[in-house]
Structure formats: structure tokens, C-alpha cells
Write an enzyme that holds these catalytic residues in place. Structure first.
Site, mmCIF file in Angstrom:
data_model
loop_
_atom_site.group_PDB
_atom_site.id
_atom_site.type_symbol
_atom_site.label_atom_id
_atom_site.label_comp_id
_atom_site.label_asym_id
_atom_site.label_seq_id
_atom_site.Cartn_x
_atom_site.Cartn_y
_atom_site.Cartn_z
ATOM 1 N N CYS B 62 39.409 37.738 43.355
ATOM 2 C CA CYS B 62 39.384 37.270 44.735
ATOM 3 C C CYS B 62 40.807 36.982 45.206
ATOM 4 O O CYS B 62 41.759 37.075 44.451
ATOM 5 C CB CYS B 62 38.538 36.012 44.849
ATOM 6 N N ALA B 65 42.690 34.540 43.181
ATOM 7 C CA ALA B 65 43.202 35.125 41.939
ATOM 8 C C ALA B 65 44.502 35.872 42.211
ATOM 9 O O ALA B 65 45.445 35.811 41.419
ATOM 10 C CB ALA B 65 42.172 36.069 41.333
ATOM 11 N N ARG B 96 46.889 34.712 31.724
ATOM 12 C CA ARG B 96 47.613 35.941 32.023
ATOM 13 C C ARG B 96 48.863 36.125 31.162
ATOM 14 O O ARG B 96 49.526 37.123 31.233
ATOM 15 C CB ARG B 96 47.968 35.975 33.512
ATOM 16 N N HIS B 195 47.461 38.842 47.210
ATOM 17 C CA HIS B 195 48.880 39.167 47.026
ATOM 18 C C HIS B 195 49.590 39.131 48.371
ATOM 19 O O HIS B 195 50.677 38.579 48.508
ATOM 20 C CB HIS B 195 49.054 40.562 46.436
#
Lengths: 74, 493
Positions: B62, B65, B96, B195
Site C-alpha cells: 500500500c 508501505a 527490509r 513512493h
């Protein structure tokens, strides 16, 4: 009326980028492209056409301008 | 199995699509394609960045994220508040593997989870007061933080909290950058919009902080590494190469990065973009506002590294160009040895990829350096411009799939029978149980780095370790194996 980001690539050609559409194309031709007049119809390599209001000087690339979409080329 | 022809691949796609109801079939058909290198533009063959079909298994993330997990999270000296209920932050915490240098909890905060832990009363009465209080608590408990970002989770947008106002007020009170990020998970179709939102937040709240301040001494060789998240140390492996060729890396975005580095980025001469998908927005912005050119580069595998180093060097003077050649020559013995060792073991093996960001196209070169062939690739959340860049990298008649569903991917694998699959954790166990070697290519399967020449050696070792692991011979049930392997089992038992 998409916002278009324009820049010159290494070969000096105009690169046309529409962020919303991820459209990245090289401009084939520009109607007015002289030091004292720039704009008009721009034909992209995928066949679509856009229109910029002509201005009296070369814009300082890279720059974001508003364009009118004339023809999708499809 | 021999490579599929174009017709066979097309037939395979049709066969896979058959089970869907008509509407879904029509939609999914647009996302699956056979690669054709003669095409200049991907929009002729594939549609991307569209909402996933309800009912199919997608592995997309999403917007939260994309912003907290990818772009903001790795900035190590800032505290990133997961603003909302506790789960989003906790279940994405430290997964990550963005490595960093520092003392966690003192001057760096990368693997910690800060959350406003929303309860019912915060939904009913709003969470702004709580947020303001949290920031003062943070200031008291972690005085060495260099700034705070507020990463909105879904409820923040739904209840209409004014986090911008809280951020502005806190910014005056604690005198550090406080960045509100409107990355509520429901925005957009995947993490990709996250992003973009994160990039826009950097543009609006961080990038201008040092405009008009010339105290930072610059050199003609200043560059910024953008879109390298230092997964398993990737950015370090890349940075050493750039520094060895004579460049000065001013900023790392955002793996092992700091807010001070980001504020200094408008002073560099060139932006180097590794992950185009997640950070091209800010590069384009800096190009327009600060006239900083940017180029994409690829540090996977010696062929692409050499190509990229030369491409970067071409934008500088002779000293850098000579530096690039020197770097390539310096490591040649090293990577030749890696290829000599692993190529015979991996030659001709076929790989299918399904990852996000830049890897579906960037790692192809590294596999090819090892004599392997990528027969299928796809992006979780790529856009048209990603596929434009992929067409030329992939062989003709190979499969390209966008936001592939669990079912489609499984069927493709059954038919194409690749020797290795590179994808994420959600696919890993399905394919391992099918008896197919698998590498987790989101976080390098707890290995890495894979960037740079140092990374290539690790990459080659990992691929060999997985592909030629004797365990794959033991996966088949005894009555389906041939005689020779049965003897081997008995001997080792």
C-alpha cells in the site's frame, strides 16, 4: 490540459514527460522553434500531438508547461 | 526444456486466462504479454499501474508501505512515526534490511518502531493531540534525533486529522524538521503512489531547507546516489566504486542516509538514479528547479557496471573517465574469477523473476553474465515507463506479466519449468514445495549486497548455492524418482 515536463536530451532533442501518464516521448517536430519564438503544435514520436501557447523566447529547459492535447495518435 | 516460441507463449497466456470469468479475463489479458523487442513502447503490449482485480491473489503493498517502508524508513537519523493503529508499523518493522551505521536508539532509529498506537477514542476524538504529545516525548527520550516524519496510516485520512498543522507547530517548538506524509494506505493502486507521495513530501518539506545557504563546500565531482536502499549493504558496495573513480558521494537516498545529506543534495552536480520507479520524481524535480541532470545506472553484474561507470564518467572530465577505466581494470581479475568459477555451474539455466521497483530489468544483466537466461519477468507495481525500459533487456518471445496473480504465476511456472525463480517471500514456499529452486529477490534472502563488483561475487555464490543444492533431488517422492537418485538417498541415509 496536462502538465508536461520538457527537457533536452543528449542529442539536443526535446523530451516530453507527462507525470500522470508515465508518458515519456521524444518530440519529432515543434511548430515554432527559433530563438525568438517557441511553441505551437508539437508532434511526438508516438504520433500524438500537443499544443503549447507560443512564447517569445526559448523556455529555460528543463521546465514544466501546460499543454493542450490535440490528437491521441491512435 | 527448450525455449518457447512466440506462438507457444501466446497460447500459454490464453490457456492460463481461460479459467477466469469473462470480465476478469478481459482485464488480466491486458497485463500479460509476450516480449517483442521490435516494439518501442510498452503501451502497445501491456497495461500497468491499474487496480488489482478483486478475488485474485496480488502481492502488492500500500501507499504507506511505499512511503514508510521504502523511501522514508531507511533515513536513519530521523524518527518515523507510524501514525495510526499499531499493526502497520510493527509488522513492517526492520523487515527490509536497510543496513546503516550508528547506535540504534541513540543516534539512529532504523530498526525501531514508533507508533501513535491509535485506540477507539483517538478515532472518535481525533489523534492530533496525541501526535503532538508523542513528538515531545520523542524529543525527551531521543534527543539526538535529527527530525521526525509522520507516516499516516489509513484512519488518519478517514477521520481527517490535520497532521500538517501539528507538524508545523512541532517544527517551531522542537526546531527540527517535522514532515507530515499523507501516505494513507488506501491511496493509489499499490505502493507506487506511496513512493510518489513520499517524494513530494521531501520536495515540500526537506529539499529547500538549505536554499541560499552556501556554507557547504562543493567540488565539481559531487554526486548523489538516489534510489539505493542499502539492502544488505548494497549502497556501500556501490558507493565504493563511485568514490574510487574520483567522485564524491554527498548523499545516499535513502539507505544509510541522513536528513542532512538530503538537504545538501540540491548542491550536487549529478544525481545517479538506481531505483527509477521510487525516486524518479524527486530527480525530475531537482532537474527542473536546481538544473541538476540525472541518469539511471545499473550496478548488477560486471557488464552493466562497466557500462554504467562509463556512462557516468562521460558526464565528467578526463580524470573521472580515467578513474572509471581504472576501477573496471582493478576489479577485472576478481569478477573474471567469479565468472570462471560459477558460469560452468549455472550455464544455460533459466530464470523467472517477479519483483518490484528496478529489479525485474536490472538484474537481467547479472544473470546473463553468469550464462543464465531470464525467460519471464514482471513488476508488482511498475508503470509504463518501466516496461518501456524492460522490452529491450528481455529476449524475444519471453513472458512479461504485470501484477501477476498467484494463480497465473504458478501456472506459468508449471509450463515454462524454469530452473530458478526470483521473487518475494509470499511466493517462496509455494515454489519451493513445487521443487523449484527459489531466491527471495526483495531482500536478497537475508544475504547481500548484490550491487557492485563485491556484490556480484555474492550474487553468483547465492545463485549457485540455491540452484545446485542437492536438496532439490530429494523433493520428489521416491516412486517418482529414477533409480540413480534412489541409490544416492539410500547411501546417505
Amino acid at each position: 490540459m496536462p502538465s508536461v515536463m520538457l527537457k533536452k536530451n543528449a542529442e539536443g532533442k526535446l523530451v516530453f514527460y507527462v507525470p500522470k501518464k508515465d508518458l515519456e516521448e521524444v518530440a519529432e517536430s515543434i511548430e515554432f522553434d527559433t530563438p525568438d519564438k517557441w511553441g505551437g503544435e508539437v508532434l511526438l514520436s508516438d504520433g500524438s500531438k500537443y499544443y503549447f501557447d507560443p512564447v517569445n523566447a526559448q523556455p529555460d529547459f528543463p521546465v514544466t508547461l501546460r499543454a493542450k492535447r490535440l490528437d491521441s495518435g491512435e | 526444456m527448450a525455449a518457447l516460441t512466440k506462438e507457444e507463449t501466446e497460447a500459454l497466456i490464453q490457456e492460463v486466462l481461460e479459467v477466469y470469468p469473462e470480465q476478469a479475463r478481459k482485464d488480466r489479458a491486458k497485463h500479460l504479454a509476450v516480449n517483442d523487442q521490435s516494439l518501442e513502447k510498452s503501451n502497445k503490449c501491456i497495461t500497468s499501474n491499474r487496480k488489482s482485480q478483486p478475488g485474485v491473489m496480488t502481492i502488492r503493498g500500500c501507499a504507506y508501505a511505499g512511503s514508510k517502508g521504502v523511501v522514508w524508513g531507511p533515513i536513519k537519523d530521523m524518527i518515523h512515526i507510524s501514525h495510526g493503529p499499531v499493526g502497520c508499523g510493527q509488522y513492517s518493522r526492520a523487515g527490509r534490511r536497510n543496513y546503516y551505521v550508528g547506535t540504534t536508539g541513540v543516534n539512529t532509529f532504523g530498526t525501531m518502531n514508533f507508533t501513535s498506537d491509535f485506540q477507539e477514542k483517538d478515532i472518535v476524538f481525533g489523534g492530533d493531540k496525541k501526535l503532538a504529545k508523542i513528538m515531545h516525548e520523542i524529543e525527551e527520550l531521543f534527543p539526538l534525533n535529527k527530525g521526525i516524519s509522520i507516516q499516516s496510516e489509513c484512519p488518519i485520512g478517514l477521520i481527517g486529522d490535520d497532521i500538517e498543522a501539528v507538524a508545523k507547530k512541532a517544527n517551531k517548538e522542537i526546531n527540527k524538521p517535522v514532515v507530515p506524509v499523507r501516505c494513507e494506505g488506501f491511496r493509489g493502486v499499490s505502493q507506487s503512489l506511496g513512493h510518489h507521495i513520499a517524494n513530494d513530501a521531501i520536495r515540500d518539506w526537506v529539499l529547500e531547507n538549505r536554499d541560499g545557504d552556501d556554507t557547504f563546500p562543493t567540488t565539481p565531482y559531487d554526486v548523489a546516489v538516489i534510489g539505493d536502499y542499502n539492502i544488505g549493504g548494497d549502497a556501500w558496495a556501490s558507493r565504493t566504486l563511485l568514490e574510487e573513480m574520483g567522485l564524491r558521494v554527498v548523499a545516499q537516498w535513502s539507505g544509510d542516509g541522513t536528513i542532512a545529506e538530503m538537504e545538501k543534495t540540491p548542491k550536487v552536480k549529478l544525481n545517479l538514479i538506481h531505483c527509477y520507479r521510487s525516486m524518479n520524481y524527486i530527480a525530475r524535480h531537482m532537474e527542473e528547479k536546481y538544473k541538476i541532470p540525472w541518469i539511471e545506472y545499473n550496478f548488477f553484474g560486471p557488464t552493466k557496471i562497466a557500462e554504467s561507470l562509463r556512462k557516468i564518467a562521460a558526464l565528467f572530465d578526463e580524470t573521472i573517465q580515467a578513474g572509471a577505466e581504472k576501477v573496471i581494470a582493478k576489479y577485472q581479475a576478481e569478477y573474471d574469477a567469479v565468472i570462471a568459477k560459477y558460469k560452468p555451474r549455472l550455464q544455460g539455466k533459466r530464470v523467472m523473476l517477479y519483483v518490484g521497483g528496478l529489479r525485474p530489468r536490472h538484474v537481467i544483466g547479472a544473470y546473463e553474465d553468469l550464462g543464465m537466461e531470464v525467460v519471464g519477468t514482471g513488476y508488482e507495481f511498475g508503470h509504463n515507463d518501466d516496461y518501456d525500459r524492460t522490452i529491450k533487456e528481455m529476449g524475444n518471445a519471453t513472458l512479461i506479466y504485470d501484477d501477476v496473480t498467484g494463480y497465473e504465476f504458478e501456472e506459468f511456472v508449471k509450463k515454462v519449468q524454469p530452473d530458478l525463480i526470483g521473487s518475494g517471500i509470499k511466493e517462496k514456499y509455494i515454489f519451493q514445495k513445487m521443487g523449484i529452486p527459489f531466491r527471495q529477490m526483495h531482500s536478497w534472502d537475508y544475504s547481500g549486497p548484490y550491487h557492485g563488483y563485491d556484490g556480484f561475487a555474492i550474487f553468483a555464490r547465492d545463485m549457485d548455492m540455491t540452484l545446485n543444492n542437492p536438496c532439490w533431488k530429494q523433493v520428489k517422492v521416491p516412486w517418482k524418482t529414477d533409480g540413480s537418485s534412489k541409490v544416492a538417498v539410500a547411501a546417505s541415509a
